[in-house]
Design a protein around this motif. Structure first.
Motif, mmCIF file in Angstrom:
data_model
loop_
_atom_site.group_PDB
_atom_site.id
_atom_site.type_symbol
_atom_site.label_atom_id
_atom_site.label_comp_id
_atom_site.label_asym_id
_atom_site.label_seq_id
_atom_site.Cartn_x
_atom_site.Cartn_y
_atom_site.Cartn_z
ATOM 1 N N LEU A 85 0.874 -1.176 0.000
ATOM 2 C CA LEU A 85 0.000 0.000 0.000
ATOM 3 C C LEU A 85 0.909 1.223 0.000
ATOM 4 N N VAL A 86 0.794 2.037 -1.047
ATOM 5 C CA VAL A 86 1.584 3.269 -1.146
ATOM 6 C C VAL A 86 0.662 4.446 -0.830
ATOM 7 N N LEU A 87 1.087 5.329 0.058
ATOM 8 C CA LEU A 87 0.322 6.557 0.316
ATOM 9 C C LEU A 87 1.116 7.716 -0.281
ATOM 10 N N SER A 88 0.584 8.295 -1.356
ATOM 11 C CA SER A 88 1.341 9.318 -2.093
ATOM 12 C C SER A 88 1.558 10.564 -1.250
ATOM 13 N N HIS A 89 0.625 10.853 -0.333
ATOM 14 C CA HIS A 89 0.755 11.960 0.618
ATOM 15 C C HIS A 89 -0.398 11.869 1.605
ATOM 16 N N GLY A 90 -0.275 12.611 2.719
ATOM 17 C CA GLY A 90 -1.250 12.473 3.799
ATOM 18 C C GLY A 90 -2.416 13.434 3.709
ATOM 19 N N HIS A 91 -3.139 13.451 2.615
ATOM 20 C CA HIS A 91 -4.397 14.186 2.536
ATOM 21 C C HIS A 91 -5.539 13.187 2.704
ATOM 22 N N TYR A 92 -6.676 13.692 3.256
ATOM 23 C CA TYR A 92 -7.815 12.823 3.585
ATOM 24 C C TYR A 92 -8.361 12.061 2.381
ATOM 25 N N ASP A 93 -8.196 12.642 1.182
ATOM 26 C CA ASP A 93 -8.816 12.012 0.006
ATOM 27 C C ASP A 93 -7.930 10.924 -0.615
ATOM 28 N N HIS A 94 -6.764 10.665 0.008
ATOM 29 C CA HIS A 94 -5.865 9.604 -0.468
ATOM 30 C C HIS A 94 -5.635 8.538 0.607
ATOM 31 N N THR A 95 -6.133 8.835 1.820
ATOM 32 C CA THR A 95 -5.830 7.962 2.959
ATOM 33 C C THR A 95 -7.081 7.491 3.712
ATOM 34 N N GLY A 96 -8.269 7.970 3.283
ATOM 35 C CA GLY A 96 -9.490 7.769 4.065
ATOM 36 C C GLY A 96 -9.872 6.320 4.295
ATOM 37 N N ALA A 97 -9.578 5.433 3.343
ATOM 38 C CA ALA A 97 -9.987 4.035 3.492
ATOM 39 C C ALA A 97 -8.800 3.128 3.846
ATOM 40 N N VAL A 98 -7.777 3.700 4.494
ATOM 41 C CA VAL A 98 -6.659 2.871 4.966
ATOM 42 C C VAL A 98 -7.173 1.803 5.938
ATOM 43 N N ASP A 99 -8.192 2.170 6.757
ATOM 44 C CA ASP A 99 -8.742 1.176 7.699
ATOM 45 C C ASP A 99 -9.289 -0.037 6.953
ATOM 46 N N PHE A 100 -10.006 0.193 5.847
ATOM 47 C CA PHE A 100 -10.544 -0.920 5.060
ATOM 48 C C PHE A 100 -9.406 -1.781 4.478
ATOM 49 N N VAL A 101 -8.393 -1.124 3.938
ATOM 50 C CA VAL A 101 -7.275 -1.878 3.331
ATOM 51 C C VAL A 101 -6.595 -2.745 4.398
ATOM 52 N N MET A 102 -6.402 -2.175 5.594
ATOM 53 C CA MET A 102 -5.703 -2.913 6.650
ATOM 54 C C MET A 102 -6.560 -4.045 7.229
ATOM 55 N N GLN A 103 -7.890 -3.860 7.171
ATOM 56 C CA GLN A 103 -8.775 -4.977 7.566
ATOM 57 C C GLN A 103 -8.664 -6.106 6.557
ATOM 58 N N GLU A 104 -8.664 -5.735 5.286
ATOM 59 C CA GLU A 104 -8.580 -6.734 4.228
ATOM 60 C C GLU A 104 -7.252 -7.470 4.272
ATOM 61 N N ASN A 105 -6.178 -6.710 4.492
ATOM 62 C CA ASN A 105 -4.847 -7.307 4.473
ATOM 63 C C ASN A 105 -3.982 -6.720 5.587
ATOM 64 N N PRO A 106 -4.106 -7.268 6.801
ATOM 65 C CA PRO A 106 -3.368 -6.702 7.941
ATOM 66 C C PRO A 106 -1.851 -6.812 7.792
ATOM 67 N N GLU A 107 -1.390 -7.627 6.847
ATOM 68 C CA GLU A 107 0.054 -7.853 6.701
ATOM 69 C C GLU A 107 0.695 -6.965 5.644
ATOM 70 N N VAL A 108 -0.111 -6.167 4.955
ATOM 71 C CA VAL A 108 0.410 -5.455 3.776
ATOM 72 C C VAL A 108 1.561 -4.512 4.163
ATOM 73 N N GLN A 109 2.540 -4.431 3.285
ATOM 74 C CA GLN A 109 3.655 -3.499 3.482
ATOM 75 C C GLN A 109 3.199 -2.092 3.101
ATOM 76 N N VAL A 110 3.451 -1.119 3.965
ATOM 77 C CA VAL A 110 2.998 0.257 3.726
ATOM 78 C C VAL A 110 4.205 1.149 3.426
ATOM 79 N N TYR A 111 4.069 1.969 2.388
ATOM 80 C CA TYR A 111 5.139 2.881 1.959
ATOM 81 C C TYR A 111 4.610 4.312 1.972
ATOM 82 N N ALA A 112 5.334 5.207 2.657
ATOM 83 C CA ALA A 112 4.925 6.616 2.733
ATOM 84 C C ALA A 112 6.093 7.429 3.269
ATOM 85 N N HIS A 113 5.919 8.748 3.273
ATOM 86 C CA HIS A 113 6.901 9.657 3.869
ATOM 87 C C HIS A 113 6.368 10.097 5.237
#
Ligand SMILES: [Zn+2]
Ligand SMILES: [Zn+2]
Length: 280
Positions: free
Chosen positions: A61-89
């Protein structure tokens, strides 16, 4: 190697899919599945189900930047795949506001629940990207992008405080590039660094001389004419085969590209799919 990019969340959507102000794309390349951004609300869950896309088996999961319209469903992604590697600044956690003249400050930070989820990830799962980084065969993240062009700015009245005293440089903004035989395919979230700066940084970091295509939000809605002309001049010189402007690009800029570039311009929407098979 064929790369497939699918827009799952966008401000526009194909019939039967949800539209929202946000962006999320699935990129399948080199045997890896990468989710680039996570939209704003329910559209990611709704549209990934409608499109039959399984987010349980994504690698990154790549987060291009921390604005609400790019990160809002991170909870859903992490529920679906709690092991996913996350990339961000690390600056994704900044407080952020947009303040338009005569209007109240609007909080556009990454939502607090998503900040907690990402902030609590173990080091083994959270990858801070501070320089160009390869995350899959032929797939790279830019890390922070130097702001060199005099006409490019972050694209809006963005601040780190609700009083509007501290401009937000959106230092976390990053893009992705994918190597193909015919050149690089560049994926942008909101492109707050500016597309001229972004492409220049990518060419320097990759050692490539060819931009094959650009997909994503280019945040040119509030752009001056001068900046639009400079952008078109640079894009004309790079002569990409295709562009898929979407999300925050703005129809004015998209139409300007159509009128002034020979590049194929396909405005993006949720449900849009791009296959970059090798040219014959
Ligand atoms: Zn955005
Ligand atoms: Zn943004």
């Amino acid at each position: 190697m064929t790369t497939v990019l699918k827009i799952i969340v966008d401000n526009h959507a194909a019939k039967g899919l949800a539209a929202e102000h946000g962006l999320s794309m699935l990129i399948e390349s080199g045997g890896r599945r990468i989710l680039f951004d996570a939209g704003q609300g329910d559209a990611l869950e709704n549209n990934s189900r409608q499109l039959g896309l399984d987010l349980k088996h994504i690698d990154a999961l790549v987060l291009s930047h921390g604005h609400y319209d790019h990160t809002g469903a991170v909870d859903f992604v992490m529920q679906e795949n709690p092991e996913v590697q996350v990339y961000a600044h690390p600056a994704i956690f900044s407080e952020r506001y947009s303040i338009y003249p005569g209007k109240d400050a609007k909080d556009i930070s990454m939502p607090s629940e998503e900040r907690l989820i990402v902030g609590n990830l173990p080091d083994s799962q959270l990858n801070w990207v501070k320089a160009p980084t390869q995350i899959a065969p032929g797939v790279w993240l830019t890390g922070p992008i130097p702001r060199l062009h005099p006409l490019e700015d972050t694209g809006g009245p963005f601040f780190e405080d609700p009083e509007g005293q501290i401009p937000d440089p959106i230092a976390d903004d990053m893009a992705m590039w994918i190597e193909t035989k015919a050149g690089l395919v560049v994926v942008c979230g909101c492109c707050h660094s500016g597309i001229i700066n972004t492409l220049g940084h990518i060419l320097a970091a990759s050692g490539s001389s060819r931009i094959r295509g650009i997909i994503g939000g280019l945040h040119l809605r509030n752009s001056s004419d001068e900046r639009l002309h400079a952008t078109v001049d640079v894009l004309r010189a790079y002569a990409p085969e295709f562009m898929v402007p979407c999300h925050c690009t703005g129809t004015l800029a998209t139409d300007f590209f159509k009128q002034n570039l020979k590049t194929e311009i396909h405005p993006g929407y949720a449900g849009f799919e791009l296959k970059t098979g090798e040219p014959s």
